[in-house]
Scaffold this motif. Structure first.
Motif, PDB file in Angstrom:
ATOM      1  N   LYS A 132      48.031  29.557  54.855  1.00  0.00           N
ATOM      2  CA  LYS A 132      47.578  28.459  53.996  1.00  0.00           C
ATOM      3  C   LYS A 132      48.034  28.737  52.563  1.00  0.00           C
ATOM      4  CE  LYS A 132      45.105  25.912  56.939  1.00  0.00           C
ATOM      5  NZ  LYS A 132      43.687  25.627  56.788  1.00  0.00           N
ATOM      6  N   THR A 133      48.844  27.835  52.045  1.00  0.00           N
ATOM      7  CA  THR A 133      49.461  28.013  50.733  1.00  0.00           C
ATOM      8  C   THR A 133      48.445  28.254  49.626  1.00  0.00           C
ATOM      9  OG1 THR A 133      51.331  26.614  51.355  1.00  0.00           O
ATOM     10  CG2 THR A 133      50.945  26.930  49.015  1.00  0.00           C
ATOM     11  N   PHE A 134      47.456  27.378  49.519  1.00  0.00           N
ATOM     12  CA  PHE A 134      46.538  27.455  48.386  1.00  0.00           C
ATOM     13  C   PHE A 134      45.683  28.720  48.407  1.00  0.00           C
ATOM     14  CE2 PHE A 134      44.033  25.339  51.639  1.00  0.00           C
ATOM     15  CZ  PHE A 134      42.759  25.811  51.451  1.00  0.00           C
ATOM     16  N   ILE A 135      45.433  29.276  49.605  1.00  0.00           N
ATOM     17  CA  ILE A 135      44.661  30.518  49.695  1.00  0.00           C
ATOM     18  C   ILE A 135      45.490  31.694  49.171  1.00  0.00           C
ATOM     19  CG2 ILE A 135      43.527  32.133  51.266  1.00  0.00           C
ATOM     20  CD1 ILE A 135      42.831  29.787  53.047  1.00  0.00           C
ATOM     21  N   THR A 136      46.762  31.723  49.522  1.00  0.00           N
ATOM     22  CA  THR A 136      47.652  32.782  49.030  1.00  0.00           C
ATOM     23  C   THR A 136      47.755  32.751  47.514  1.00  0.00           C
ATOM     24  OG1 THR A 136      48.959  32.751  51.067  1.00  0.00           O
ATOM     25  CG2 THR A 136      50.008  33.698  49.119  1.00  0.00           C
ATOM     26  N   VAL A 137      47.927  31.549  46.958  1.00  0.00           N
ATOM     27  CA  VAL A 137      48.036  31.405  45.502  1.00  0.00           C
ATOM     28  C   VAL A 137      46.739  31.853  44.820  1.00  0.00           C
ATOM     29  CG1 VAL A 137      48.333  29.759  43.608  1.00  0.00           C
ATOM     30  CG2 VAL A 137      49.712  29.546  45.686  1.00  0.00           C
ATOM     31  N   TYR A 138      45.611  31.432  45.368  1.00  0.00           N
ATOM     32  CA  TYR A 138      44.304  31.803  44.808  1.00  0.00           C
ATOM     33  C   TYR A 138      44.113  33.322  44.792  1.00  0.00           C
ATOM     34  CZ  TYR A 138      39.494  33.283  45.941  1.00  0.00           C
ATOM     35  OH  TYR A 138      38.317  33.968  46.045  1.00  0.00           O
ATOM     36  N   ARG A 139      44.401  33.980  45.909  1.00  0.00           N
ATOM     37  CA  ARG A 139      44.180  35.431  46.001  1.00  0.00           C
ATOM     38  C   ARG A 139      45.141  36.200  45.087  1.00  0.00           C
ATOM     39  NH1 ARG A 139      44.957  38.066  50.844  1.00  0.00           N
ATOM     40  NH2 ARG A 139      43.326  39.542  50.322  1.00  0.00           N
ATOM     41  N   ALA A 140      46.401  35.759  45.044  1.00  0.00           N
ATOM     42  CA  ALA A 140      47.387  36.459  44.225  1.00  0.00           C
ATOM     43  C   ALA A 140      47.108  36.276  42.732  1.00  0.00           C
ATOM     44  CB  ALA A 140      48.788  35.964  44.573  1.00  0.00           C
ATOM     45  N   GLN A 141      46.761  35.061  42.317  1.00  0.00           N
ATOM     46  CA  GLN A 141      46.444  34.826  40.915  1.00  0.00           C
ATOM     47  C   GLN A 141      45.220  35.625  40.489  1.00  0.00           C
ATOM     48  OE1 GLN A 141      48.200  33.416  38.704  1.00  0.00           O
ATOM     49  NE2 GLN A 141      48.980  31.403  39.215  1.00  0.00           N
ATOM     50  N   MET A 142      44.252  35.743  41.382  1.00  0.00           N
ATOM     51  CA  MET A 142      43.062  36.531  41.082  1.00  0.00           C
ATOM     52  C   MET A 142      43.431  38.006  40.882  1.00  0.00           C
ATOM     53  SD  MET A 142      39.827  37.334  43.502  1.00  0.00           S
ATOM     54  CE  MET A 142      40.930  38.388  44.433  1.00  0.00           C
ATOM     55  N   MET A 143      44.372  38.504  41.698  1.00  0.00           N
ATOM     56  CA  MET A 143      44.805  39.891  41.561  1.00  0.00           C
ATOM     57  C   MET A 143      45.552  40.099  40.245  1.00  0.00           C
ATOM     58  SD  MET A 143      44.963  42.943  42.578  1.00  0.00           S
ATOM     59  CE  MET A 143      44.225  42.788  44.194  1.00  0.00           C
ATOM     60  N   VAL A 144      46.365  39.122  39.845  1.00  0.00           N
ATOM     61  CA  VAL A 144      47.103  39.225  38.594  1.00  0.00           C
ATOM     62  C   VAL A 144      46.138  39.342  37.414  1.00  0.00           C
ATOM     63  CG1 VAL A 144      48.605  38.011  36.967  1.00  0.00           C
ATOM     64  CG2 VAL A 144      49.168  38.026  39.400  1.00  0.00           C
ATOM     65  N   ILE A 145      45.164  38.440  37.351  1.00  0.00           N
ATOM     66  CA  ILE A 145      44.248  38.457  36.212  1.00  0.00           C
ATOM     67  C   ILE A 145      43.367  39.714  36.230  1.00  0.00           C
ATOM     68  CG2 ILE A 145      42.260  37.188  37.191  1.00  0.00           C
ATOM     69  CD1 ILE A 145      42.303  35.566  34.534  1.00  0.00           C
ATOM     70  N   THR A 146      43.086  40.243  37.414  1.00  0.00           N
ATOM     71  CA  THR A 146      42.333  41.502  37.516  1.00  0.00           C
ATOM     72  C   THR A 146      43.141  42.652  36.940  1.00  0.00           C
ATOM     73  OG1 THR A 146      41.160  40.743  39.501  1.00  0.00           O
ATOM     74  CG2 THR A 146      41.227  43.110  39.110  1.00  0.00           C
ATOM     75  N   CYS A 147      44.414  42.729  37.338  1.00  0.00           N
ATOM     76  CA  CYS A 147      45.293  43.798  36.840  1.00  0.00           C
ATOM     77  C   CYS A 147      45.480  43.702  35.331  1.00  0.00           C
ATOM     78  CB  CYS A 147      46.650  43.729  37.545  1.00  0.00           C
ATOM     79  SG  CYS A 147      46.604  44.128  39.305  1.00  0.00           S
ATOM     80  N   VAL A 148      45.628  42.482  34.837  1.00  0.00           N
ATOM     81  CA  VAL A 148      45.810  42.276  33.387  1.00  0.00           C
ATOM     82  C   VAL A 148      44.572  42.745  32.628  1.00  0.00           C
ATOM     83  CG1 VAL A 148      45.959  40.521  31.585  1.00  0.00           C
ATOM     84  CG2 VAL A 148      47.501  40.420  33.558  1.00  0.00           C
ATOM     85  N   CYS A 149      43.403  42.373  33.115  1.00  0.00           N
ATOM     86  CA  CYS A 149      42.159  42.661  32.386  1.00  0.00           C
ATOM     87  C   CYS A 149      41.819  44.145  32.355  1.00  0.00           C
ATOM     88  CB  CYS A 149      41.003  41.873  32.997  1.00  0.00           C
ATOM     89  SG  CYS A 149      41.045  40.109  32.611  1.00  0.00           S
TER      90      CYS A 149
END
Length: 518
Positions: A132-149
């Motif tokens: 599911k496209t939107f689930i992949t985008v949601y999980r990956a974006q969440m990981m990006v912002i976690t790593c940034v923070c």
């Protein structure tokens, strides 16, 4: 104060910010995906989701899906509307003057209609639980912002309102750890759906498999504990305790899920979450557990790590809420009573659709919308009337509701973007067996569109846990070799940009080499 004491003080006694501010800052993740989708659909910039992309496409992908989130949490934190305009403005001429990249027959432009045929009698487990496209985008974006923070929080350029609060309040980083748990629960639902669909659920196998899968995460927790203690790294003890860390929390949740799986299947994840949350809140408020967590001396191993251990009773309901949503949005077809149903066998699914009951199942978008409204209303009412506010430190009831509300809402937003840009898939469902014995084959290829996901996010999702570990190690290395709290704006942005470039390149190298470490 020593440099270590200064760093510890720098991330201590924080009070957070408003939930509206957090929603505004993180909305850039959805804007980034929308911009990428429009570029993908209207131009030939992103011709493939594999390693064939041009240097320009890789740079734009990085700027949208990595750097945008760094900017939104640092130099644009107080001017998000401007960042949104800077992202949307270049799209205007593209939307107005570009045509979609579609196939042409003669002079006619033929737009491909997305279709799927689902024969419940021939449906495989892999087809039942498609990408599911939107689930992949949601999980990956969440990981990006976690790593940034986790890196940016050590710099002055990162607003203090985004850092983890001491006891009461809401912040971006408090939301991040809860969202990580919610996402973990969402994906863990695949195991229940798979086993129940094949009628192969086994309690001993479920427990043993969860323990086996949690051992590497527990090992990562031990590695972090030893490394932090050995280099005398600065720690915020009231976050999880003296020895506990977030890896231990992540390792415990799947085991709790497996051990309680008979209860969860019987009552549903949603109901189980409510029961545990209310009991835990009652213990916090009515039986002195709140005072114990806040003020008790750290004299034993348990009391020294009481925040990490006791907050499991809050994080686990978040995990279960993710599990509950997963049953509604992961399967290729809606299952009856999905929010209160952890899974269904093939025979029951065929029977439900044959009798017409399957049509009563709600769509993924509708499920996300309903749960978003329910959680948002619950949060608003309880936050207005209740005696205590949100507390990530003890993961209280309001924290559980807030994290669940946010994640359901943003998943819904990603789902809406996918629907608006790529259209709805026309699904034909066949439930009754063919009279001539020749069954119609299931074809869900039009649902599994991995090219609708930026390659950088696909790479992140492939090795998310390894990326999280790498970000922790890199954060520690930078903190030990660089004076982050005294760095200026240019120095800070330079280090943070190099940090995210390293992580992005690391995930892309693993992805292009076909290495999957999870």
């Amino acid at each position: 104060m020593s440099h270590k004491e200064r760093k510890t003080q720098f991330v201590s006694d924080l009070v957070g910010g408003t939930t509206l501010d957090i929603y505004r800052v993180t909305s850039i993740s959805a804007i980034s995906y929308l911009v990428w989708c429009v570029l993908k659909k209207k131009t030939a910039l992103f011709e493939s989701n594999k390693q064939k992309g041009s240097a320009l496409s890789v740079i734009i992908d990085f700027l949208l899906n990595w750097n945008n989130l760094l900017l939104s949490t640092t130099i644009y934190a107080n001017n998000i509307p401007l960042l949104v305009v800077l992202n949307i403005l270049p799209l205007i001429p593209i939307v107005l003057f570009s045509s979609p990249t579609t196939k042409k027959e003669g002079k006619k432009v033929v737009k491909k209609t997305r279709k799927a045929i689902v024969n419940l009698n021939t449906l495989t487990v892999k087809q039942f639980l498609p990408f599911k496209t939107f689930i992949t985008v949601y999980r990956a974006q969440m990981m990006v912002i976690t790593c940034v923070c986790i890196m940016a929080v050590d710099f002055q350029i990162f607003p203090r309102r985004f850092g983890k609060v001491e006891t009461w309040g809401t912040s971006l980083m408090d939301l991040g750890v809860g969202s990580f748990v919610f996402s973990m629960g969402l994906i863990s639902e695949r195991s229940f759906l798979r086993q129940l669909f094949e009628s192969k659920y086994s309690y001993p196998r479920t427990v043993s498999r969860s323990i086996k899968n949690s051992l590497p995460i527990f090992a990562l927790g031990l590695v972090r504990l030893v490394s932090v203690k050995s280099v005398d790294y600065h720690e915020h003890v009231t976050e999880y305790g003296q020895h506990w860390n977030f890896f231990f929390t992540l390792a415990c949740l799947p085991i709790l899920n497996a051990v309680l799986s008979p209860v969860i299947i019987k009552l549903s994840p949603f109901v189980t979450s409510i029961i545990i949350s209310i009991i835990y809140e009652y213990c916090l408020v009515g039986h002195g557990l709140l005072g114990y967590i806040i003020a008790n001396p750290r004299t034993t191993l348990f009391s020294a790590n009481r925040e990490g251990i006791l907050s499991l009773f809050g994080y686990f309901p978040i995990f279960l809420n993710g599990l509950a949503l997963g049953s509604s949005i992961l399967p290729v077809v809606s299952i009856p009573n999905s929010v209160f149903n952890v899974g269904i066998s093939r025979e029951s699914l065929v029977k439900a659709y044959t009798k017409g009951k399957g049509k009563a199942g709600i769509s993924p978008l509708k499920a996300m919308f309903i749960l978003s409204v329910v959680f948002q209303l619950a949060y608003y009412i309880i936050d207005t009337c209740y005696i205590y506010s949100v507390s990530r430190r003890m993961a209280n009831l309001l924290y559980v509701i807030w994290v669940s509300a946010y994640n359901c809402s943003f998943l819904f937003i990603y789902g809406v973007i996918e629907k608006l840009v790529w259209g709805v898939v026309d699904v034909e469902i066949v439930a009754e067996a063919s009279e001539d014995g020749i069954e119609l084959e299931t074809d869900v290829s039009d649902i599994v569109c991995d090219e609708h996901v930026p390659v950088s996010l696909t790479a992140i999702n492939t090795n998310s846990l390894v990326l999280f570990l790498a970000s922790n190690l890199l954060t520690g290395l930078i903190n030990l070799t660089f004076n982050t709290i005294d760095a200026g704006i240019i120095e800070s942005m330079g280090v943070l940009l190099a940090y995210e470039l390293t992580l992005s390149a690391f995930s892309l190298v693993l992805y292009n080499m076909g290495i999957v470490l999870r």
